[in-house]
Every structure is written in structure tokens, then in C-alpha cells.
Design a protein around this motif. Sequence first.
Motif, PDB file in Angstrom:
ATOM      1  N   ALA A 182       1.018  -1.311  -0.086  1.00  0.00           N
ATOM      2  CA  ALA A 182      -0.354  -0.080   0.209  1.00  0.00           C
ATOM      3  C   ALA A 182       0.907   1.504   0.092  1.00  0.00           C
ATOM      4  CB  ALA A 182      -1.230  -0.358   1.402  1.00  0.00           C
ATOM      5  N   GLY A 183       2.115   1.623   0.889  1.00  0.00           N
ATOM      6  CA  GLY A 183       2.763   2.470   0.493  1.00  0.00           C
ATOM      7  C   GLY A 183       3.669   2.743  -0.241  1.00  0.00           C
ATOM      8  N   LEU A 184       3.826   1.592  -1.306  1.00  0.00           N
ATOM      9  CA  LEU A 184       4.837   1.673  -2.363  1.00  0.00           C
ATOM     10  C   LEU A 184       3.734   1.916  -3.659  1.00  0.00           C
ATOM     11  CD1 LEU A 184       6.706  -1.267  -2.309  1.00  0.00           C
ATOM     12  CD2 LEU A 184       7.182   0.868  -2.467  1.00  0.00           C
ATOM     13  N   GLU A 185       1.974   1.241  -3.668  1.00  0.00           N
ATOM     14  CA  GLU A 185       0.887   1.786  -4.104  1.00  0.00           C
ATOM     15  C   GLU A 185       1.050   3.494  -4.346  1.00  0.00           C
ATOM     16  OE1 GLU A 185      -1.673  -0.443  -6.288  1.00  0.00           O
ATOM     17  OE2 GLU A 185      -2.416  -0.918  -4.338  1.00  0.00           O
ATOM     18  N   LEU A 186       1.188   4.359  -2.876  1.00  0.00           N
ATOM     19  CA  LEU A 186       0.853   5.308  -2.734  1.00  0.00           C
ATOM     20  C   LEU A 186       1.769   6.352  -3.481  1.00  0.00           C
ATOM     21  CD1 LEU A 186      -0.817   7.409  -0.754  1.00  0.00           C
ATOM     22  CD2 LEU A 186       0.646   6.915   1.016  1.00  0.00           C
ATOM     23  N   ILE A 187       2.908   5.715  -3.246  1.00  0.00           N
ATOM     24  CA  ILE A 187       4.145   6.827  -3.555  1.00  0.00           C
ATOM     25  C   ILE A 187       4.257   6.483  -5.041  1.00  0.00           C
ATOM     26  CG2 ILE A 187       6.702   6.961  -3.656  1.00  0.00           C
ATOM     27  CD1 ILE A 187       6.689   6.056  -0.420  1.00  0.00           C
ATOM     28  N   GLY A 188       3.999   5.534  -5.912  1.00  0.00           N
ATOM     29  CA  GLY A 188       4.109   5.501  -7.106  1.00  0.00           C
ATOM     30  C   GLY A 188       3.139   6.211  -8.243  1.00  0.00           C
ATOM     31  N   GLY A 189       1.946   5.889  -6.867  1.00  0.00           N
ATOM     32  CA  GLY A 189       1.068   6.894  -7.876  1.00  0.00           C
ATOM     33  C   GLY A 189       0.923   8.308  -7.729  1.00  0.00           C
ATOM     34  N   ALA A 190       2.282   9.072  -7.649  1.00  0.00           N
ATOM     35  CA  ALA A 190       1.911  10.501  -7.602  1.00  0.00           C
ATOM     36  C   ALA A 190       3.317  10.709  -8.742  1.00  0.00           C
ATOM     37  CB  ALA A 190       2.826  11.135  -6.599  1.00  0.00           C
ATOM     38  N   TYR A 191       3.709   9.383  -9.878  1.00  0.00           N
ATOM     39  CA  TYR A 191       4.803   9.223 -11.158  1.00  0.00           C
ATOM     40  C   TYR A 191       3.264   9.737 -11.634  1.00  0.00           C
ATOM     41  CZ  TYR A 191       7.382   7.702 -14.879  1.00  0.00           C
ATOM     42  OH  TYR A 191       8.271   8.067 -15.718  1.00  0.00           O
ATOM     43  N   ALA A 192       2.459   9.757 -12.062  1.00  0.00           N
ATOM     44  CA  ALA A 192       1.923   9.959 -13.517  1.00  0.00           C
ATOM     45  C   ALA A 192       1.409  11.554 -13.218  1.00  0.00           C
ATOM     46  CB  ALA A 192       0.379   9.736 -14.285  1.00  0.00           C
ATOM     47  N   ALA A 193       1.141  12.183 -11.944  1.00  0.00           N
ATOM     48  CA  ALA A 193       0.671  13.140 -11.924  1.00  0.00           C
ATOM     49  C   ALA A 193       1.450  14.171 -11.939  1.00  0.00           C
ATOM     50  CB  ALA A 193       0.282  13.511 -10.402  1.00  0.00           C
ATOM     51  N   ILE A 194       2.833  13.800 -11.338  1.00  0.00           N
ATOM     52  CA  ILE A 194       3.587  14.752 -11.381  1.00  0.00           C
ATOM     53  C   ILE A 194       4.720  14.967 -13.098  1.00  0.00           C
ATOM     54  CG2 ILE A 194       6.396  14.762 -10.426  1.00  0.00           C
ATOM     55  CD1 ILE A 194       4.751  16.052  -8.648  1.00  0.00           C
ATOM     56  N   VAL A 195       4.749  13.771 -13.672  1.00  0.00           N
ATOM     57  CA  VAL A 195       5.091  13.803 -14.684  1.00  0.00           C
ATOM     58  C   VAL A 195       4.432  14.710 -15.919  1.00  0.00           C
ATOM     59  CG1 VAL A 195       5.774  12.320 -17.317  1.00  0.00           C
ATOM     60  CG2 VAL A 195       6.470  11.394 -15.107  1.00  0.00           C
ATOM     61  N   LEU A 196       2.621  14.404 -15.712  1.00  0.00           N
ATOM     62  CA  LEU A 196       2.002  15.396 -16.475  1.00  0.00           C
ATOM     63  C   LEU A 196       1.848  16.728 -15.966  1.00  0.00           C
ATOM     64  CD1 LEU A 196      -1.248  13.356 -16.407  1.00  0.00           C
ATOM     65  CD2 LEU A 196       0.329  13.878 -18.529  1.00  0.00           C
ATOM     66  N   LEU A 197       2.381  17.526 -14.917  1.00  0.00           N
ATOM     67  CA  LEU A 197       2.743  18.496 -14.111  1.00  0.00           C
ATOM     68  C   LEU A 197       3.674  18.887 -14.756  1.00  0.00           C
ATOM     69  CD1 LEU A 197       1.980  18.568 -10.476  1.00  0.00           C
ATOM     70  CD2 LEU A 197       0.344  20.116 -12.356  1.00  0.00           C
ATOM     71  N   MET A 198       5.314  18.218 -15.230  1.00  0.00           N
ATOM     72  CA  MET A 198       6.053  18.969 -15.786  1.00  0.00           C
ATOM     73  C   MET A 198       5.998  19.097 -17.427  1.00  0.00           C
ATOM     74  SD  MET A 198       9.799  16.526 -14.438  1.00  0.00           S
ATOM     75  CE  MET A 198      10.168  17.241 -15.338  1.00  0.00           C
ATOM     76  N   LEU A 199       5.425  18.311 -17.616  1.00  0.00           N
ATOM     77  CA  LEU A 199       4.797  18.354 -19.260  1.00  0.00           C
ATOM     78  C   LEU A 199       3.918  20.020 -19.522  1.00  0.00           C
ATOM     79  CD1 LEU A 199       4.281  17.830 -22.304  1.00  0.00           C
ATOM     80  CD2 LEU A 199       2.372  16.859 -21.753  1.00  0.00           C
ATOM     81  N   GLY A 200       3.381  20.279 -19.084  1.00  0.00           N
ATOM     82  CA  GLY A 200       3.019  21.480 -18.627  1.00  0.00           C
ATOM     83  C   GLY A 200       4.326  22.849 -18.350  1.00  0.00           C
ATOM     84  N   MET A 201       4.976  22.137 -17.470  1.00  0.00           N
ATOM     85  CA  MET A 201       6.518  23.598 -17.113  1.00  0.00           C
ATOM     86  C   MET A 201       6.993  23.796 -18.253  1.00  0.00           C
ATOM     87  SD  MET A 201       7.170  22.279 -13.342  1.00  0.00           S
ATOM     88  CE  MET A 201       5.614  21.587 -12.328  1.00  0.00           C
ATOM     89  N   GLN A 202       6.929  22.729 -19.116  1.00  0.00           N
ATOM     90  CA  GLN A 202       7.731  22.395 -19.908  1.00  0.00           C
ATOM     91  C   GLN A 202       7.493  23.565 -21.746  1.00  0.00           C
ATOM     92  OE1 GLN A 202      11.352  21.730 -20.449  1.00  0.00           O
ATOM     93  NE2 GLN A 202      11.354  22.516 -22.188  1.00  0.00           N
ATOM     94  N   LEU A 203       6.067  22.764 -21.584  1.00  0.00           N
ATOM     95  CA  LEU A 203       5.570  23.943 -22.425  1.00  0.00           C
ATOM     96  C   LEU A 203       5.624  25.703 -22.437  1.00  0.00           C
ATOM     97  CD1 LEU A 203       2.320  21.620 -23.151  1.00  0.00           C
ATOM     98  CD2 LEU A 203       3.946  21.383 -24.772  1.00  0.00           C
ATOM     99  N   LYS A 204       5.453  25.888 -21.097  1.00  0.00           N
ATOM    100  CA  LYS A 204       5.328  27.175 -20.821  1.00  0.00           C
ATOM    101  C   LYS A 204       6.764  27.343 -21.305  1.00  0.00           C
ATOM    102  CE  LYS A 204       4.490  30.979 -18.868  1.00  0.00           C
ATOM    103  NZ  LYS A 204       5.695  31.614 -19.739  1.00  0.00           N
ATOM    104  N   LYS A 205       7.716  26.748 -20.538  1.00  0.00           N
ATOM    105  CA  LYS A 205       9.471  27.950 -20.772  1.00  0.00           C
ATOM    106  C   LYS A 205       9.493  27.493 -23.083  1.00  0.00           C
ATOM    107  CE  LYS A 205      10.980  24.398 -18.178  1.00  0.00           C
ATOM    108  NZ  LYS A 205      11.806  24.559 -17.073  1.00  0.00           N
ATOM    109  N   THR A 206       8.730  26.755 -23.263  1.00  0.00           N
ATOM    110  CA  THR A 206       8.862  26.511 -25.061  1.00  0.00           C
ATOM    111  C   THR A 206       8.722  27.853 -25.725  1.00  0.00           C
ATOM    112  OG1 THR A 206       8.293  23.974 -24.832  1.00  0.00           O
ATOM    113  CG2 THR A 206       8.016  25.008 -26.998  1.00  0.00           C
ATOM    114  N   ASN A 207       9.450  27.954 -26.583  1.00  0.00           N
ATOM    115  CA  ASN A 207       9.849  28.704 -27.625  1.00  0.00           C
ATOM    116  C   ASN A 207       8.750  27.914 -29.270  1.00  0.00           C
ATOM    117  OD1 ASN A 207      10.365  30.553 -30.021  1.00  0.00           O
ATOM    118  ND2 ASN A 207      12.420  30.683 -29.255  1.00  0.00           N
ATOM    119  N   TRP A 208       8.014  28.396 -29.162  1.00  0.00           N
ATOM    120  CA  TRP A 208       6.853  27.669 -30.491  1.00  0.00           C
ATOM    121  C   TRP A 208       7.260  27.516 -31.315  1.00  0.00           C
ATOM    122  CZ3 TRP A 208       3.236  23.792 -28.808  1.00  0.00           C
ATOM    123  CH2 TRP A 208       2.477  23.369 -27.828  1.00  0.00           C
TER     124      TRP A 208
END
Length: 299
Positions: A182-208
Motif C-alpha cells: 500500500a505504501g509503495l502504491e501510494l508513492i508510485g501513484g504520484a508518478y503520473a501526476a508529477i510527470v504531467l505537471l512537468m509537461l505543462g511546465m516545459q510547454l510554458k518554457k518552450t519557444n513555439w
Amino acid sequence: MFGTVSVPILLACLLGYLYQKFKSPDTKVLADLSLFVLSPCLIVSAVSSSELNSSSFAHIAIFTVIQTVLCWAASLVIGKLFRFNAPSLRAMELTTIFANSNNYGLPLLLLAFGNAGFAIGVTNVILHIVLVNTLGMYIASRSSFSPRQAGAKMLQNPLIYAAVVGLVLYIFKIPLPKSLHAGLELIGGAYAAIVLLMLGMQLKKTNWRASMRRELWISILMRIVGVPLLSLLTIKLLGLHGLEASVLFVQSSMPSAINSVVLMEKYGGDKELVSVNVAMTTAASFLYLPVLIYWSGGF
């Protein structure tokens, strides 16, 4: 499909975009957290609790290996043919080899193929998580390091050892204590959210404007045209058919993996090509994936 799969992805990216705009966080810290903490927890909990039989697991593993080799070889050939520079070539290798088979792919498979298709998809996701954090790390780090140094960096990745632990638990049917799982699942479950947030951050920094170049369009064509063709070739070579073939074909044809953004952020390289490729192939997938799902019904 749009409401249950796409809206959560778009919401997370939007929040990441806004967070980058108003706070300017250090995304390298988030990349480290994703690679060295969240991924190992996710892989141990997912692999150890897999319920797929060994025969299906073997089919999926062989398909994943062959398809990965074909995609890697194709991206190298195309990159050399069109004279990509080293950072752009590494970026195209990542976006061609790795699909967004997890946070986008699994909900889509559940909707399209039900629980049986979802079980096949989970196993493919496990293998992809291992590959993106080993082979993907090697490819990304080649932008900044020599092959030997990149190999050493890969061996420092705790996910390799997490995958070994998970496979041992799976093969020998050793259950984890419920509290630990349960502990590993709880921590690992945050992976998708963090990565998606990072995509949004990188898109803000992108010179389109600067990103709209030949290398981007070629890498997008590789992902949405080249990869499905190579996946179909792999299915034919292995003689796969039915639900197994349909799921593997659709899942490998997903848009580019968001994990690639994390790797480019961590090790350098053509971050703009990766982030815009992920955004544009994700948008295009709303049109081409329904066609591929319908077509895969004849496998």
C-alpha cells in the motif's frame, strides 16, 4: 473517451503551465524525484502484483523487445538520413521508441477492450516503465555523456534494481506485506501526476516559433505513422492475433511518452522538440486512435 481520459491530462498540463508561469520552479528536482523515488515504487508494486499468466507475459515481453529494436533502428536511420544534430536525434529516438502507454493508454484500453484488454495493457506498461528508465535514460544521457558514461548513469538508476525485485516477487509468487504494498502504491501513484505537471511546465518554457522546424514534423510522422506500421510488422512476425494483438497494436501506437520530457529535463538535449512532439501527438491522437481501434478489431 475525451471526458474520462483527455480532460484529466489537459487539466494536469494546464496546472503545470500556470505553476511554471507564476512560480518558476526548478523542474530538475521534480525530474529527480520522478526517476529515483516514484518510478521504483511504482514498478515494484505493479510487477509484484501482476496476475497475467506466464505465457501471455512472454508474448508481450517478446513483442515489446522486437518493437523497441525496430523503432530504435528506424529512428536512427531517419535521423542520419535527414542529418539531425545529436540532441535532436536523441529526442526523436525517445519520442519514437516510447509511447504514452500508462496514464493515457490504460484508461483508453479499459474503455475500448474491457478488463481483459486492460490486464494485457498493464503488463506492457510495466515493461515500458522499465525500458524508459533504462534504455530511455541511456539514450537521453548520450546527449551529455559518452556511451560508457551513459551506461554508468543507467546502472546508477534504482529502477533497474526495483524491476529485479519486482520480477523475483512475481516469478516466485511472493506476496508483499499489505502495508508495504500500500505504501509503495501510494508513492508510485504520484508518478503520473508529477510527470504531467512537468509537461505543462516545459510547454510554458518552450519557444513555439523556434520549435516549428523540419525535425519536429519528421519526429511526429515517425510516432503517428511509422510506429503503427512497425507494430503491425512485429505482430505479423510473431503471429499474434485476437485481443492480444489488438491491445498491443493500439497501446504501442499511443502518442509520445511524457516520460521523455523528464529525461530531457534531467540530462539535457532538445527539450523543445520533445515537449512539442508530446503535445502535438497527444492532440492528434484524438483523431487517429479511434481509427486504429476500429481497424484493430480485425486482427
